[in-house]
Design a protein around this motif. Structure first.
Motif, PDB file in Angstrom:
ATOM      1  N   ALA A 280     -38.746 127.758 -62.239  1.00 54.81           N
ATOM      2  CA  ALA A 280     -40.083 128.270 -62.559  1.00 54.81           C
ATOM      3  C   ALA A 280     -40.007 129.668 -63.167  1.00 54.81           C
ATOM      4  CB  ALA A 280     -40.943 128.288 -61.287  1.00 54.81           C
ATOM      5  N   ILE A 281     -39.192 130.528 -62.574  1.00 56.23           N
ATOM      6  CA  ILE A 281     -39.042 131.883 -63.106  1.00 56.23           C
ATOM      7  C   ILE A 281     -38.324 131.866 -64.444  1.00 56.23           C
ATOM      8  CG2 ILE A 281     -37.983 134.147 -62.707  1.00 56.23           C
ATOM      9  CD1 ILE A 281     -38.301 133.623 -59.693  1.00 56.23           C
ATOM     10  N   GLY A 282     -37.265 131.057 -64.525  1.00 55.65           N
ATOM     11  CA  GLY A 282     -36.481 130.986 -65.758  1.00 55.65           C
ATOM     12  C   GLY A 282     -37.280 130.475 -66.939  1.00 55.65           C
ATOM     13  N   ILE A 283     -38.120 129.456 -66.710  1.00 57.68           N
ATOM     14  CA  ILE A 283     -38.888 128.907 -67.827  1.00 57.68           C
ATOM     15  C   ILE A 283     -39.961 129.894 -68.270  1.00 57.68           C
ATOM     16  CG2 ILE A 283     -40.725 127.707 -66.543  1.00 57.68           C
ATOM     17  CD1 ILE A 283     -38.807 126.409 -69.616  1.00 57.68           C
ATOM     18  N   PHE A 284     -40.508 130.678 -67.342  1.00 56.30           N
ATOM     19  CA  PHE A 284     -41.503 131.675 -67.732  1.00 56.30           C
ATOM     20  C   PHE A 284     -40.872 132.731 -68.643  1.00 56.30           C
ATOM     21  CE2 PHE A 284     -43.852 135.650 -67.168  1.00 56.30           C
ATOM     22  CZ  PHE A 284     -45.133 135.223 -67.531  1.00 56.30           C
ATOM     23  N   ILE A 285     -39.684 133.191 -68.274  1.00 52.47           N
ATOM     24  CA  ILE A 285     -38.983 134.171 -69.112  1.00 52.47           C
ATOM     25  C   ILE A 285     -38.689 133.574 -70.486  1.00 52.47           C
ATOM     26  CG2 ILE A 285     -36.859 135.514 -69.367  1.00 52.47           C
ATOM     27  CD1 ILE A 285     -36.740 135.627 -66.281  1.00 52.47           C
TER      28      ILE A 285
ATOM     29  N   PHE B   4     -32.468 118.711 -78.726  1.00 44.00           N
ATOM     30  CA  PHE B   4     -32.246 118.500 -77.293  1.00 44.00           C
ATOM     31  C   PHE B   4     -32.275 119.836 -76.546  1.00 44.00           C
ATOM     32  CE2 PHE B   4     -30.688 114.629 -79.166  1.00 44.00           C
ATOM     33  CZ  PHE B   4     -31.065 113.663 -78.265  1.00 44.00           C
ATOM     34  N   TRP B   5     -32.406 119.757 -75.230  1.00 40.19           N
ATOM     35  CA  TRP B   5     -32.615 120.952 -74.407  1.00 40.19           C
ATOM     36  C   TRP B   5     -31.640 120.920 -73.242  1.00 40.19           C
ATOM     37  CZ3 TRP B   5     -35.151 125.150 -75.667  1.00 40.19           C
ATOM     38  CH2 TRP B   5     -35.574 126.053 -74.678  1.00 40.19           C
ATOM     39  N   PRO B   6     -30.407 121.427 -73.441  1.00 40.77           N
ATOM     40  CA  PRO B   6     -29.358 121.283 -72.426  1.00 40.77           C
ATOM     41  C   PRO B   6     -29.520 122.146 -71.190  1.00 40.77           C
ATOM     42  CG  PRO B   6     -28.583 122.625 -74.257  1.00 40.77           C
ATOM     43  CD  PRO B   6     -29.931 122.087 -74.666  1.00 40.77           C
ATOM     44  N   SER B   7     -30.347 123.199 -71.239  1.00 37.63           N
ATOM     45  CA  SER B   7     -30.418 124.160 -70.141  1.00 37.63           C
ATOM     46  C   SER B   7     -30.903 123.562 -68.826  1.00 37.63           C
ATOM     47  CB  SER B   7     -31.312 125.343 -70.521  1.00 37.63           C
ATOM     48  OG  SER B   7     -32.598 124.909 -70.912  1.00 37.63           O
ATOM     49  N   VAL B   8     -31.515 122.369 -68.870  1.00 40.04           N
ATOM     50  CA  VAL B   8     -32.077 121.781 -67.644  1.00 40.04           C
ATOM     51  C   VAL B   8     -31.034 121.453 -66.583  1.00 40.04           C
ATOM     52  CG1 VAL B   8     -34.167 120.850 -68.683  1.00 40.04           C
ATOM     53  CG2 VAL B   8     -32.045 119.521 -68.758  1.00 40.04           C
TER      54      VAL B   8
ATOM     55  N   ALA C 166     -31.861 133.411 -64.304  1.00 41.99           N
ATOM     56  CA  ALA C 166     -31.226 134.118 -65.415  1.00 41.99           C
ATOM     57  C   ALA C 166     -30.436 133.164 -66.308  1.00 41.99           C
ATOM     58  CB  ALA C 166     -30.310 135.224 -64.879  1.00 41.99           C
ATOM     59  N   LEU C 167     -29.666 132.271 -65.685  1.00 45.49           N
ATOM     60  CA  LEU C 167     -28.882 131.307 -66.464  1.00 45.49           C
ATOM     61  C   LEU C 167     -29.790 130.349 -67.227  1.00 45.49           C
ATOM     62  CD1 LEU C 167     -26.050 130.426 -63.912  1.00 45.49           C
ATOM     63  CD2 LEU C 167     -25.820 131.729 -66.031  1.00 45.49           C
ATOM     64  N   TYR C 168     -30.836 129.864 -66.567  1.00 47.46           N
ATOM     65  CA  TYR C 168     -31.772 128.923 -67.188  1.00 47.46           C
ATOM     66  C   TYR C 168     -32.473 129.574 -68.375  1.00 47.46           C
ATOM     67  CZ  TYR C 168     -35.355 125.204 -67.262  1.00 47.46           C
ATOM     68  OH  TYR C 168     -36.184 124.174 -67.616  1.00 47.46           O
ATOM     69  N   ALA C 169     -32.943 130.803 -68.180  1.00 46.88           N
ATOM     70  CA  ALA C 169     -33.644 131.508 -69.256  1.00 46.88           C
ATOM     71  C   ALA C 169     -32.701 131.813 -70.408  1.00 46.88           C
ATOM     72  CB  ALA C 169     -34.260 132.803 -68.720  1.00 46.88           C
TER      73      ALA C 169
ATOM     74  N   PRO D 235     -45.392 125.345 -63.233  1.00 52.37           N
ATOM     75  CA  PRO D 235     -45.537 124.337 -62.174  1.00 52.37           C
ATOM     76  C   PRO D 235     -44.764 123.051 -62.450  1.00 52.37           C
ATOM     77  CG  PRO D 235     -47.590 124.586 -63.420  1.00 52.37           C
ATOM     78  CD  PRO D 235     -46.691 125.706 -63.829  1.00 52.37           C
ATOM     79  N   ALA D 236     -44.661 122.665 -63.726  1.00 53.73           N
ATOM     80  CA  ALA D 236     -43.907 121.449 -64.065  1.00 53.73           C
ATOM     81  C   ALA D 236     -42.436 121.606 -63.713  1.00 53.73           C
ATOM     82  CB  ALA D 236     -44.056 121.130 -65.550  1.00 53.73           C
ATOM     83  N   ASN D 237     -41.883 122.772 -63.999  1.00 49.49           N
ATOM     84  CA  ASN D 237     -40.476 123.008 -63.691  1.00 49.49           C
ATOM     85  C   ASN D 237     -40.239 123.091 -62.196  1.00 49.49           C
ATOM     86  OD1 ASN D 237     -38.315 123.858 -66.040  1.00 49.49           O
ATOM     87  ND2 ASN D 237     -40.435 123.976 -66.734  1.00 49.49           N
TER      88      ASN D 237
END
Length: 239
Positions: free
Chosen positions: A64-69, A40-44, A17-20, A87-89
């Motif tokens: 994996a779930i967060g990046i899909f959302i 830039f992409w700080p969520s990582v 949830a936080l990642y998404a 899969p990359a995440n």
């Protein structure tokens, strides 16, 4: 202490949830430093923290779930997300937590980070030499490399181990994305409208992903993990 299954599921859900949420906010223009055309992409740093503080599985599955959302909001292509982003995440963030628990030799840690920075720099120089990148990206890349190198040099012990684990895991995930996007483009049209990308595009996507994400793992993850540990809020096994 081994994490109970119910707690593990809860932590995965929180991580996702936080990642998404942070990823979507970044896409909408919030929490996002921009240098010229480089975003830039700080969520990582979120799944990196969960992978290190709790367990590789929690960080990997949560990412994996967060990046899909996030992908469904950003580009809306489930096939691209499931074959490349997801899969990359999982690979990248699972590796971060795994290496954090395995890397102990200080000399190997230092050699690993400098090898990765050298490889990244050589690829960057080669792409610039063949005019495959613009100089605005070079400026952002230099800042990203410095932002990674300085913590790796100045930090000691566990903090340095976090930076190196984060760099290595992110590098693997970025390589998967670079190759995955290129392969996808040979069979399908990307959300950007591109298709049949040339082989060197895999290197560009690799650099783009790694260099726009690594500063946030290197700078933000060590202090947050330290706060969690000092508060006793860590449950993962340290084997």
């Amino acid at each position: 202490m081994k994490i109970q299954r119910s707690l593990e599921i809860t932590l995965i859900a929180i991580c996702a949830a936080l990642y998404a949420a942070l990823g979507i906010a970044t896409y909408l223009g919030l929490f996002t430093p921009i240098l010229s055309t480089v975003r830039f992409w700080p969520s990582v740093f979120v799944p990196a923290i969960f992978s290190i503080a709790f367990s590789p599985m929690i960080g990997g599955v949560g990412a994996a779930i967060g990046i899909f959302i996030s992908d469904m909001v950003v580009h809306g292509n489930p096939l691209l997300s499931l074959t490349v982003g997801v899969p990359a995440n999982f690979l990248g963030f699972y590796t971060i937590g795994y290496l954090y628990r395995k890397l102990r030799d200080e000399k190997k840690i230092i050699m690993l980070i400098f090898s990765e920075l050298l490889l990244t720099t050589l690829i960057l120089v080669a792409l610039l030499y063949f005019n495959l990148l613009d100089y605005s990206f070079l400026f952002a890349a230099i800042i990203a490399i410095i932002a990674t190198a300085l913590p790796a040099i100045l930090l000691k012990g566990e903090d340095r181990r976090i930076v190196v684990s984060g760099s290595t895991g992110l590098m693997l995930g970025s390589a998967y994305i670079g190759i995955g996007v290129w392969v996808f483009s040979q069979f399908f049209t990307l959300p950007s409208g591109q298709a049949y990308l040339p082989g060197w595009a895999a290197l560009v996507w690799f650099l783009w992903t790694y260099l726009t994400e690594i500063p946030f793992i290197a700078i933000l993850t060590p202090p947050v993990v330290k706060v969690l540990k000092s508060s006793g809020i860590t449950f993962g096994e340290e084997k």
